[in-house]
Scaffold this active site. Structure first.
Site, PDB file in Angstrom:
ATOM      1  N   ASP A 483      -8.330   3.239  -3.413  1.00 29.34           N
ATOM      2  CA  ASP A 483      -8.451   1.931  -2.772  1.00 29.34           C
ATOM      3  C   ASP A 483      -9.505   1.902  -1.682  1.00 29.34           C
ATOM      4  OD1 ASP A 483      -6.607   0.306  -4.011  1.00 29.34           O
ATOM      5  OD2 ASP A 483      -4.958   0.878  -2.691  1.00 29.34           O
TER       6      ASP A 483
HETATM    7  C1  GLC Z   1      -5.189   1.521   2.770  1.00 26.08           C
HETATM    8  C2  GLC Z   1      -4.684   2.900   2.543  1.00 26.08           C
HETATM    9  C3  GLC Z   1      -4.530   3.209   1.103  1.00 26.08           C
HETATM   10  C4  GLC Z   1      -3.737   2.135   0.450  1.00 26.08           C
HETATM   11  C5  GLC Z   1      -4.316   0.749   0.760  1.00 26.08           C
HETATM   12  C6  GLC Z   1      -3.453  -0.323   0.177  1.00 26.08           C
HETATM   13  O1  GLC Z   1      -6.459   1.399   2.264  1.00 26.08           O
HETATM   14  O2  GLC Z   1      -5.525   3.857   3.116  1.00 26.08           O
HETATM   15  O3  GLC Z   1      -3.906   4.459   0.937  1.00 26.08           O
HETATM   16  O4  GLC Z   1      -3.731   2.332  -0.927  1.00 26.08           O
HETATM   17  O5  GLC Z   1      -4.400   0.577   2.117  1.00 26.08           O
HETATM   18  O6  GLC Z   1      -3.992  -1.573   0.314  1.00 26.08           O
HETATM   19  C1  GLC Z   2      -2.104   4.202  -2.166  1.00 25.40           C
HETATM   20  C2  GLC Z   2      -2.006   3.036  -3.104  1.00 25.40           C
HETATM   21  C3  GLC Z   2      -2.527   3.378  -4.464  1.00 25.40           C
HETATM   22  C4  GLC Z   2      -3.878   3.991  -4.346  1.00 25.40           C
HETATM   23  C5  GLC Z   2      -3.887   5.173  -3.397  1.00 25.40           C
HETATM   24  C6  GLC Z   2      -5.241   5.749  -3.167  1.00 25.40           C
HETATM   25  O1  GLC Z   2      -1.191   5.184  -2.550  1.00 25.40           O
HETATM   26  O2  GLC Z   2      -0.688   2.588  -3.222  1.00 25.40           O
HETATM   27  O3  GLC Z   2      -2.579   2.236  -5.271  1.00 25.40           O
HETATM   28  O4  GLC Z   2      -4.258   4.399  -5.621  1.00 25.40           O
HETATM   29  O5  GLC Z   2      -3.373   4.769  -2.164  1.00 25.40           O
HETATM   30  O6  GLC Z   2      -6.043   4.906  -2.442  1.00 25.40           O
END
Ligand code: GLC
Ligand code: GLC
Length: 807
Positions: A483
């Site tokens: 993300d």
């Molecule tokens: C932030 C977190 C990430 C998560 C995302 C969800 O970017 O670092 O881990 O998946 O929020 O929106």
């Molecule tokens: C968080 C989010 C997941 C994403 C991950 C890596 O765990 O829930 O959707 O893939 O962060 O950013």
């Protein structure tokens, strides 16, 4: 250092001190009513949706932490204490918390008086039951007052935490005998209410927080409790609560039990009132009658335990490694159930107001859950698929209450569509229910625009094919699995969302990770097409996969490992040419899982680079070297301080991809070694470093560049649960469903010379006895007859199949 121990026969984790390094929590409920409960009885409850239907209040960010819960106070001759230690924190002579599967028991003892709270959400009831057992272990008669306490949340949790100008005037309650009803906004558009009741006559009650606690007091010293008597307050606005008081007398050796029930109820609009202004409580009374006696409560708990025994019997490992047994047999599947139910919504790190169900997340959660309750997985697939757009892309998240896509987050995470194929394939392999592919499912929740589920998968597949960038690799969009790799975001504004902002329009930024995913997951689409008789379509799709494999090898290889991406400008990400972020874990895992580079040695080379560059004593970091400064062209990944989260944290979700990849190249010993580094049961002895629950995975452990290397954050709600279950059960232990039978292909090195897996699949039971010398390449006999290959064909429901496996 430990703060408790596993009780394997009871399937409980036993916490022996209230002073754990962080609140260690459990979840109650597996259907519609859910609660979080810490080892000190903190936490909150909600009905289905942690944001839209919050029942009780909890305070994130509070000092001290873990504020708000179901509390029981004892006042005896001026001595005030709580058996759960918090909130009063009066010294206890004995303390124990047992977190079990769907229930928690917390027992405290002081001066010869013991009080035990048993909390659980019964099957088939929208309620949390509290059975309080009071025992006099002393030589004298004890007379004291027991107070209950919980605080109502005004239903919508975000509004509850923000909109005081309205909310402080709307709170309403009703009291009938020993039942306290919360009916805020029931006078207008709500047709639901909550109740908190006890199965005994009360000495008094309070429903107004200020009257009970005192405006300038904390929950450690509620003025009514300190004074030893309820004030019988009726809340009008402000902060409604529910508190009962009971006068208790116990002779030496005597014990007594009370049952408190917190329930959620809905009334049809026409049946809202029993008389003008008086709540129709008939449904609540029916609910309370189901938990009116301790015998009923005991029976209901027994039913819950039987339910869990049944679920867990679908995959049972017997081995000499008790830590592996407890992960595989109990705690990992248990966490998979919780993540399936809650996605990423409500934990001690997720407030329940931030996120709904993730399209990507929920599809992955299915992988670890589908063998537990396949029918529920089926329904979830329908819900998820209905939020897909006609072009194959998908809402990134949806709200469980409405099942509608979340407009604020929107779409454009280009990995999302592929996860649907993976989730559906896992379901079909587990169940043989190919019929699901013919189900009509809407696009964007529009019933006028529906198509078969298979058509949804087709659009998922072609969404990748139709969105390729300059190198022929998949465009990343807002982000892929990571993300935080936001290659079109270019954010300079503090607070702007990295995930939803696209300050540049470009069709250049490409993801090698999605390329690997496509090669790993695409063949499932090909296979499903073939089984539907669509040979031409299957062949055409297979060509796209072959092309992608070649493209990844041509444009996605950096010399010693797979590249991560090309950015907006077409520059490499995750290359030795970069200063920071030279190598990322995700493409090494997924490309090798997909078999890319296995033939020519590049897969092994990539995994050796992982070992050299990313491995640590606490697990594998996400990237290396950590980004030292913010890179506007990379987005959130470079926003975190080095070693945390996606910036070179040990992101436990993707470690199992490397575990699986190592089994693909036949290196079971290394795979098992990686597995053990992050599996919580193996980290129990370093609980002081790890800090979070030793029975469930956390999303992240701080990486080697972090100040607090080895410290975990974000326990419970993470794709880590499903992927580690898949890695352990299907690849290390090697028992995985396929379309025509169970594949049996263990690969975990020589540490466990023999073990047995009992797997129930499609109604038949497979007892698989493995003699393991640590290599790869199983030789099987099925009911005494040697077979070629590693496939055990599915047997009719009800049969027992004995498999022996030499490896
Ligand atoms: C932030 C977190 C990430 C998560 C995302 C969800 O970017 O670092 O881990 O998946 O929020 O929106
Ligand atoms: C968080 C989010 C997941 C994403 C991950 C890596 O765990 O829930 O959707 O893939 O962060 O950013």
């Amino acid at each position: 250092m430990r703060f408790g121990h596993f009780d394997d026969s009871a399937r409980e984790y036993v916490i022996t001190t209230p002073n754990t390094p962080y609140p260690w929590i459990n979840y109650l409920g597996s259907e519609n009513f859910f609660s979080l409960i810490s080892h000190q009885a903190g936490g909150y409850s909600f009905y289905r949706d942690a944001r839209m239907r919050r029942l009780t209040r909890y305070r994130y960010n509070n000092i001290p932490t873990d504020a708000g819960g179901r509390y029981f106070y004892i006042h005896e001759d001026g001595d005030v204490w709580t058996p759960t230690f918090l909130p009063v924190k009066r010294e206890l002579d004995a303390y124990e918390c047992r977190h079990g599967l769907g229930y928690t028991r917390i027992r405290g003892e002081r001066g010869g008086l013991s009080a035990e709270l048993l909390a659980f959400v019964p099957l088939g009831a929208d309620a949390e039951v509290h059975q309080v057992t009071l025992t006099n272990h002393s030589e004298r008669t004890r007379s004291f007052t027991l107070f209950s306490f919980l605080e109502w949340c005004l239903w919508e949790a975000q509004d509850d935490a923000a909109n005081y100008q309205r909310n402080l005037s709307i709170g309403e309650v009703e009291v009938k005998g020993s039942a306290i009803y919360h009916k805020t906004e029931y006078r207008e558009r709500r047709d639901h209410y909550a109740v908190y009741a006890v199965n005994a006559p009360v000495a008094g009650f309070d429903t107004d927080r200020e009257t009970f606690v005192g405006l300038y007091n904390s929950l450690a010293e509620p003025q009514a409790v300190v004074a030893g008597a309820s004030r019988n307050s009726i809340a009008s606005g402000w902060y409604p609560i529910a508190s009962h008081s009971l006068a208790v007398t116990l002779e030496p050796g005597e014990s007594t039990k009370y049952v408190f029930t917190l329930g959620y109820l809905e009334n049809p609009k026409s049946e809202k009132w029993s008389s003008p202004g008086r709540l129709n409580t008939a449904r609540a009374e029916e609910l309370l009658a189901r938990f009116a006696t301790s015998e009923q409560v005991d029976a209901s708990l027994a039913e819950l335990r039987t339910y869990w025994s049944g679920l867990l019997s679908n995959y049972v490992l017997e081995s000499a490694d008790e830590k592996l047994n407890r992960m595989v047999n109990v705690w990992n599947p248990y966490q998979c159930m919780v993540t399936f139910n809650l996605s990423r919504s409500a934990s001690y790190f997720e407030t329940g107001i931030g996120r709904g169900m993730g399209f990507r997340d929920s599809n992955q959660d299915l992988l670890g859950f589908v063998h537990l309750v396949p029918e529920r997985a089926r329904q979830r697939i329908m819900d998820i698929a209905a939020t897909q757009f006609p072009d194959g892309s998908a809402y990134h998240q949806y709200q469980p209450m409405t099942k509608r896509g979340n407009n604020e987050i929107g779409s454009g995470f280009n990995d999302d569509p592929l996860w649907l194929i993976l989730g559906v394939a896992a379901y079909v392999k587990e169940t043989g229910d190919f019929g699901i592919l013919d189900e009509q499912v809407p696009f964007d929740n529009d019933p006028a625009n529906a198509a078969s589920l298979f058509e949804h998968l087709r659009r998922s597949f072609y969404h990748v094919v139709e969105n390729l960038g300059p190198h022929g690799l998949p465009l990343i969009g807002r982000a892929d699995w990571n993300d935080c790799l936001n290659l079109n975001c270019f954010s300079e504004t503090p607070g702007e969302s990295f995930q939803t902002t696209a300050n540049r329009e470009g069709r250049t930024a490409e993801s090698i990770f999605i390329g690997g995913m496509f090669v790993f997951i695409g063949p499932e689409f090909v296979e499903l097409a073939r089984r539907r008789g669509l040979a031409d379509e299957a062949d055409a799709a297979a060509v796209h996969i072959d092309t992608m494999r070649a493209t990844v090898l041509e444009h996605g290889w950096d010399g010693d490992w797979f590249l991560r991406a090309y950015d907006f400008f077409g520059d490499k990400v995750g290359s030795h040419e970069n200063t920071d972020g030279q190598i990322f874990i995700e493409p090494q895992g997924f490309c090798v899982m997909a078999g890319i580079g296995v033939e020519d040695g590049r897969a092994v080379r990539a995994l050796d680079s992982v070992k050299e560059r990313l491995d640590t004593e606490h697990g594998i970091v996400l990237l290396n070297p950590a980004y030292q400064e913010y890179h506007v062209e990379l987005g959130e990944v470079s926003s975190y301080p080095p070693g945390y989260k996606e910036n070179a944290g040990i992101f436990c979700h993707n470690n199992p991809w490397v575990v699986i990849a190592e089994t693909v190249v036949g290196r079971g010993e290394r795979a098992f070694e990686y597995y053990k580094k992050i599996a919580p049961a193996y980290r129990e002895d370093i609980s002081d470093v790890h800090r979070l629950e030793p029975y469930v995975y956390a999303q992240m452990i701080a990486g080697k560049d972090a100040v607090r290397h080895g410290e975990a954050k974000n326990s419970w709600l993470t794709g880590t649960a499903a992927w580690n279950f898949v890695a352990a059960s299907q690849y290390l232990l090697g028992v995985r469903p396929s379309y025509d039978g169970l594949l049996v292909d263990p690969c975990l090195g020589p540490e466990l010379p023999d073990f047995t897996v009992t797997r129930v699949c499609r109604g038949a039971t497979y007892v698989i006895s493995v003699k393991n010398s640590g290599g790869k390449g199983a030789r099987l006999t099925v009911d005494g007859v040697p077979v070629d290959g590693t496939l055990v064909p599915y047997a009719p429901a009800g049969s027992v199949v004995n498999v022996s496996c030499d490896v």
